[in-house]
Design an enzyme around this catalytic site. Structure first.
Site, short mmCIF file in Angstrom:
data_model
loop_
_atom_site.label_atom_id
_atom_site.label_comp_id
_atom_site.label_asym_id
_atom_site.label_seq_id
_atom_site.Cartn_x
_atom_site.Cartn_y
_atom_site.Cartn_z
N ASP A 25 7.08 7.27 -7.80
CA ASP A 25 6.77 5.96 -8.37
C ASP A 25 5.96 5.11 -7.40
OD1 ASP A 25 8.17 5.87 -11.01
OD2 ASP A 25 9.87 6.40 -9.74
N PRO A 32 2.05 7.29 3.88
CA PRO A 32 1.48 6.08 3.27
C PRO A 32 1.23 6.38 1.79
CG PRO A 32 0.42 6.57 5.38
CD PRO A 32 1.25 7.76 5.01
N HIS A 57 14.96 11.04 4.29
CA HIS A 57 14.98 10.77 2.85
C HIS A 57 15.47 11.99 2.08
CE1 HIS A 57 12.08 8.04 4.72
NE2 HIS A 57 12.27 7.22 3.72
N GLU A 113 -13.56 2.12 -3.07
CA GLU A 113 -13.74 2.43 -1.65
C GLU A 113 -12.56 3.24 -1.10
OE1 GLU A 113 -13.75 -0.65 -2.94
OE2 GLU A 113 -15.86 -1.19 -2.91
N ASP A 131 -25.48 -12.95 0.94
CA ASP A 131 -24.21 -12.65 0.27
C ASP A 131 -23.04 -13.41 0.90
OD1 ASP A 131 -24.98 -11.16 -1.90
OD2 ASP A 131 -24.63 -9.21 -0.97
N HIS A 140 -18.95 -10.98 2.56
CA HIS A 140 -19.60 -9.69 2.69
C HIS A 140 -20.07 -9.40 4.12
CE1 HIS A 140 -19.43 -9.92 -1.61
NE2 HIS A 140 -20.14 -8.84 -1.80
N ARG A 185 -28.78 -3.91 7.26
CA ARG A 185 -29.55 -4.14 6.05
C ARG A 185 -31.00 -4.45 6.41
NH1 ARG A 185 -30.21 -9.43 2.32
NH2 ARG A 185 -31.21 -8.42 0.55
N HIS A 227 17.88 7.28 -1.46
CA HIS A 227 16.45 7.39 -1.13
C HIS A 227 16.18 7.65 0.35
CE1 HIS A 227 12.17 6.52 -0.92
NE2 HIS A 227 12.45 5.69 0.07
#
Lengths: 675, 675
Positions: A165, A128, A38, A418, A476, A480, A527, A269
């Site tokens: 961008d 990424p 690039h 997250e 849930d 979930h 849980r 690019h």
């Protein structure tokens, strides 16, 4: 914004021009030689980078690991030749001209995208899109925390980012800039390479966002400059340094700047410019030198820039040397990522207490119990949660809330972010001096995946506290309830996936996670309440072996039951049922498949000998279990699995275990059917 | 913003109040009965929902599937009792009071989070935050496309969304609103439940974003209202309908509105209020009725609202009936998601042509060749890419670009928004009438995971065109090279993962993907050129069986080589090596493990008989392969795997295959060593 043209630039800033041109031609030449890469971005951002390195970035090319260096992060990682050129020109020993010539070739350090584990001066692995930007928030947070702890004589540096961008369109950028804005990370500056080009063409094909207004809305200061005018760039950077907020500098640039036929188009690019265009560009640049040839005077100007920080570093060293021995040792230990000696005894004491008291608690609660003793012993931990603090049990009393008003706080309210949390933790871990952990539900590894993979690739020993780890979360429902997420984490190289069965295993898992040097950990925690299964205290960390015999068969060993986490209780009950019928049954707890796989064959054979039938039980998909059921001396005719075959459902947990047939009775029946 | 108090509201809008209170008490009561759930959001947004359903939402409770209904999407899915209450009150047949009473219980349709596959009137499954908002962009795009195609007499409806602070903090919201702003989706309206509360406490703990400014920056119109004042809500909605942009209505609300001790706190968010607080809230509401008791007059007012759209529906039906038979049939076919009859012959013709011509092309290019014949035959396809159009080969000449100026366009420049693209495709698929496919690199399933899982859970037959599917992408390096992503996709229930070996298999995979009713597909496609291995034309779709014998052993069958995608070529070469040494070797191509697993045992045994050694080769991690190597009559001592054990590296692809030992020679050696 008006953009300076090259003729004017060459005339008004000849030295700057030449230095920047050196970056540009190295980028063109290396991409051409590799026939891949690039060129456009390095050519577009060379002026900004030159001003930054020349006048502002605190660094010493001779000491890439200087703890108080500024961090430079190329979030637009595809422009890797920008940073490779900078490192080569400023004299980083490792970044030889041969490395540049071997861009994107096997065994070179000049990978297609910059990799922190290959290259000194590359702070984080990017490519990424958006990850570097989101890492930078963690870098800046780590700096704030350490400055509050050690004082600005020892910690006082900035974080600089180049983002394109693409970085700004990715969702992770929203989470990152929201977190940075809330946290008023005033030593974070982001250069936006505003060239209006993406791979598909002009940015306007897919986006009309007013990025400046957007950053302002997130609590940032926003500046603009002509990204080719060194005076304008410099002025913007000076202003940025004076802000009490994080700063976006929108740099109006031209992708492939100076390539007469390809600049300002997507053609610049991601492909080599080609020999003709490169020759024409050399003309425009007034750069008559051969490929990869940098005139000695230009190189020496750059090397002087590379030495610019040497004095500051010497001064820093003097200040550091004045610290007390204790402080110095603490700083060095934290920087090295070494756990304190007392961690081992702290964990052992807790294990003993638990084996004696035998509480029935959810492993998420067990994790909190561990953190309650660990956090006071490890001042480098920085905890947090993506807005599930009470559910993830990630907060302990001593931490304090990290905030603009309390930089000594060690607990971060990451918000419902997250991915941003995971990437910020990567940044913190790579910065050094802190050891981050953060929580969400295991199912929402889906949201954090991009950054979790990079933890593994980069060798960042982040700890992911992933609670509500199965249908055991109950009402849930399937949105979930993770069923494939253990398999997902286990499929990822260099990741330890711990699924502890009780508080003792949870403590052991935390000990391993907190002493890991290069491997991130996922703690999959329940849980629902679980009994203590490790009722006999062992000082040894059995989880370190990945799997071990929790309960031996009485009489002839006919069956081996394998389980993890909340299903170990089920396996133990199934053993009772089988033993009651005279079927000798061993239970193997397998809290970490990856560590078990690393044991020698002798140990593995001792745990999983040939002969007995094998049944594995885990409230998740089977993928990953065949290795232990059918491999490792197992046989198809004598192996069975009790778990999930599809998504879960919404109902109280005990009913779901019945509904999906994950019960002690089903395990015992399966074992008997295989005998 | 001033908020109306309950006393005033009851006095000034008594009927509205009572109707809204019915929602609120059902939410309180159901959560209490389940001892689990989220009462605060339905209590906060009941007024907005009441005004919307009463005056604006185009729907007919008697006809949940009416194609021209408005779509209502509860992005803040934890507030599921809001929509269940609305569906019950307005008279959706399925949503009985018993269902409400059995909220979150096994076998009820009232799951913890709303699930489209269980409930009529629930358009999409929500709960994972931000997904509904991002789906809504796809719903609105589908409406635009179909309106352009069939005219507004037949297609003319709106998409309404309720989103909370969680939805807006998630990164996916950034991608969604950017796409909607660019596309000027003026029939999309988002109500922001602006209650300033998240699970950890006040939103300001983690965020200071000016959401209104942020939406404006993304090209939206932004309105505000008192979220409890019906007149103010109504006025805002009227304004929103007149906008030529997507609209955010910031609704200032109080979470748990009216609960005297818990409103406006995180305590009202995710737990039952408790009997005392519920009793006190009933006092405040002036609601003397027993739990789950709705006075007949209130129910009948709501049922009238539920019938409000019957006339519009009848009128729509008349207009629809006036269409030509061809148009009606086309509309019905597209709405039903049925592929046109000519698809099969189109695919067959291409396969024949390929088997004869035997081109050597990358499967990403092969995919383009398929799309070039499929897109003209299937007007319902809507293609796109997350800014990798030229790399994903997702564009064909006839599609045209979907844009505000060209609603007939069928190709979407999604921008660098993998997650937003995937979620928008879910919305399109659930809307009906279009069949979306979209591309990115396989590695960036990481970014799209949250929405890809929901495709599978919801049964949305989206097609993910995932190119650059291994180290075969070469120089971009390990950040871009998937190694665990095939395993990740395969671990996910209800997902077909196709990794075709050549153009013929690619065509077969596309045929399956485009005729799938309830299963999303992932097409893992190579960057690098691959020979045609299906050189003998078969009309039958062999990929439909998941795996099949591509080349039979000559002589005694001693080895079976299994492979997918780009490694089938390697397996075929290895077969040549082995056959040259007299070792009879079968090659099994396995383009889709999931479909192979669904075949009967007899077929599976025919493909994978007991006896011969087995070697699988795939440039990815082993996880998932043990089932076919060690299971299905395999044996550990006679099985081997050639693939990846960790991350890749940056170099030209052929060198990487050598470096990681994924070669025909290595496969042959492994087979011989096992004999």
């Amino acid at each position: 914004m008006h953009q300076v043209d090259i003729a004017t630039l060459r005339e008004t800033h000849p030295d700057h021009w030449t230095r920047a041109a050196a970056i540009r031609v190295l980028a063109m030449d290396a991409v051409q030689a590799a026939n891949s890469g690039h060129p456009g971005m390095p050519m577009g951002m060379a002026d900004v980078a030159t001003v930054l390195y020349e006048k502002h970035l605190k660094f010493d090319a001779a000491a890439p690991d200087w703890p108080d260096r500024d961090r430079f992060i190329l979030s637009a990682g595809h422009g890797s030749m920008l940073i490779y050129a900078l490192l080569h020109l400023t004299g980083y020993e490792q970044m030889t001209l041969d490395q540049i010539k071997n861009f994107r070739q096997l065994h070179s350090i000049t990978a297609g995208h910059p990799e922190n584990f290959l290259v000194n001066g590359v702070e984080t692995t990017t490519g990424p899109l958006g990850q570097g930007l989101a890492n930078s928030v963690g870098f800046a947070m780590a700096e704030e925390i350490l400055r509050a702890r050690f004082g600005k004589k020892v910690v006082d540096h900035r974080t600089w980012v180049i983002a394109g961008d693409g970085c700004l369109m990715e969702g992770i950028s929203h989470e990152a800039i929201g977190l940075a804005g809330k946290q008023k990370l005033s030593k974070l500056t982001v250069f936006w390479d505003d060239n209006d080009i993406s791979i598909d063409g002009r940015v306007s094909l897919s986006d009309v966002t007013d990025q400046k207004a957007r950053f302002e809305a997130a609590g940032w200061d926003v500046l603009s400059c002509d990204g080719h005018d060194p005076a304008d760039i410099d002025a913007a950077i000076e202003k940025a340094k004076a802000s009490d907020k994080p700063v976006l500098i929108a740099c109006k640039t031209t992708i492939g700047f100076g390539a007469p036929n390809k600049q300002d188009t997507a053609k610049a690019h991601g492909s080599p410019l080609g020999p003709d265009e490169i020759a024409a560009t050399r003309e425009v640049y007034g750069w008559p030198h051969a490929p990869f040839e940098i005139p000695a005077d230009v190189k020496s100007q750059w090397e002087e820039i590379g030495r610019r920080g040497a004095t500051a570093r010497a001064e820093w060293q003097s200040r550091f040397d004045e610290l007390s021995d204790n402080r110095k040792a603490l700083f060095a230990r934290m920087q090295a990522g070494e756990a304190p000696k007392k961690l081992a005894s702290t964990i052992r004491a807790l294990k003993k207490q638990i084996s004696e008291g035998q509480p029935k608690v959810a492993t998420r609660k067990a994790s909190e119990m561990v953190l309650e003793v660990v956090n006071p012993a490890m001042p480098e931990t920085v905890g947090g949660s993506a807005d599930l603090t009470g559910s993830n049990n990630t907060m302990t009393a001593d931490l304090g809330i990290f905030d603009a008003d309390n930089r000594k706080g060690r607990y971060v309210h990451y918000g419902i972010r997250e991915h941003g949390m995971a990437a910020a933790m990567n940044g913190m871990a790579l910065h050094g001096g802190v050891r981050p952990y953060g929580g969400t539900f295991l199912c929402f590894t889906d949201y954090a995946r991009g950054a979790m993979r990079l933890s593994a690739l980069m060798g960042a020993p982040v700890v992911y506290v992933m609670t509500h780890d199965s249908i055991g979360l109950g009402e849930d429902g399937p949105t979930h309830q993770p069923v494939e997420h253990l398999a997902i984490c286990r499929a990822t190289p260099n990741t330890w996936v711990f699924r502890p069965a009780d508080t003792v295993e949870t403590a052991e898992a935390w000990e391993l996670a907190l002493t890991s040097e290069k491997t991130p950990s996922v703690l999959a925690l329940s849980r629902q309440g679980l009994p203590t299964v490790r009722t006999e205290h062992k000082t040894k960390n059995l989880t370190a072996q990945g799997a071990y015999v929790l309960a031996e068969a009485e009489g002839k060993r006919q069956a081996i039951l394998m389980a993890t986490g909340s299903e170990v209780e089920i396996a133990m009950k199934a053993r009772d049922l089988l033993q009651a019928e005279g079927i000798g049954t061993r239970v193997v707890s397998m809290p970490c498949m990856e560590l078990f796989a690393q044991q020698d064959e002798k140990y593995r054979r001792r745990v999983l000998p040939a002969g007995p039938v094998r049944v594995a039980v885990e409230a998740a998909v089977r993928q990953g279990w065949d290795r232990w059921l059918l491999g490792e001396r197992g046989r198809e005719q004598k192996a069975g699995f009790i778990g999930m075959e599809g998504f879960g459902a919404s109902a109280p947990a005990p009913e779901l275990y019945e509904r999906f047939g994950i019960t002690a009775e089903a395990v015992a029946e399966k074992a008997k059917a295989l005998l």
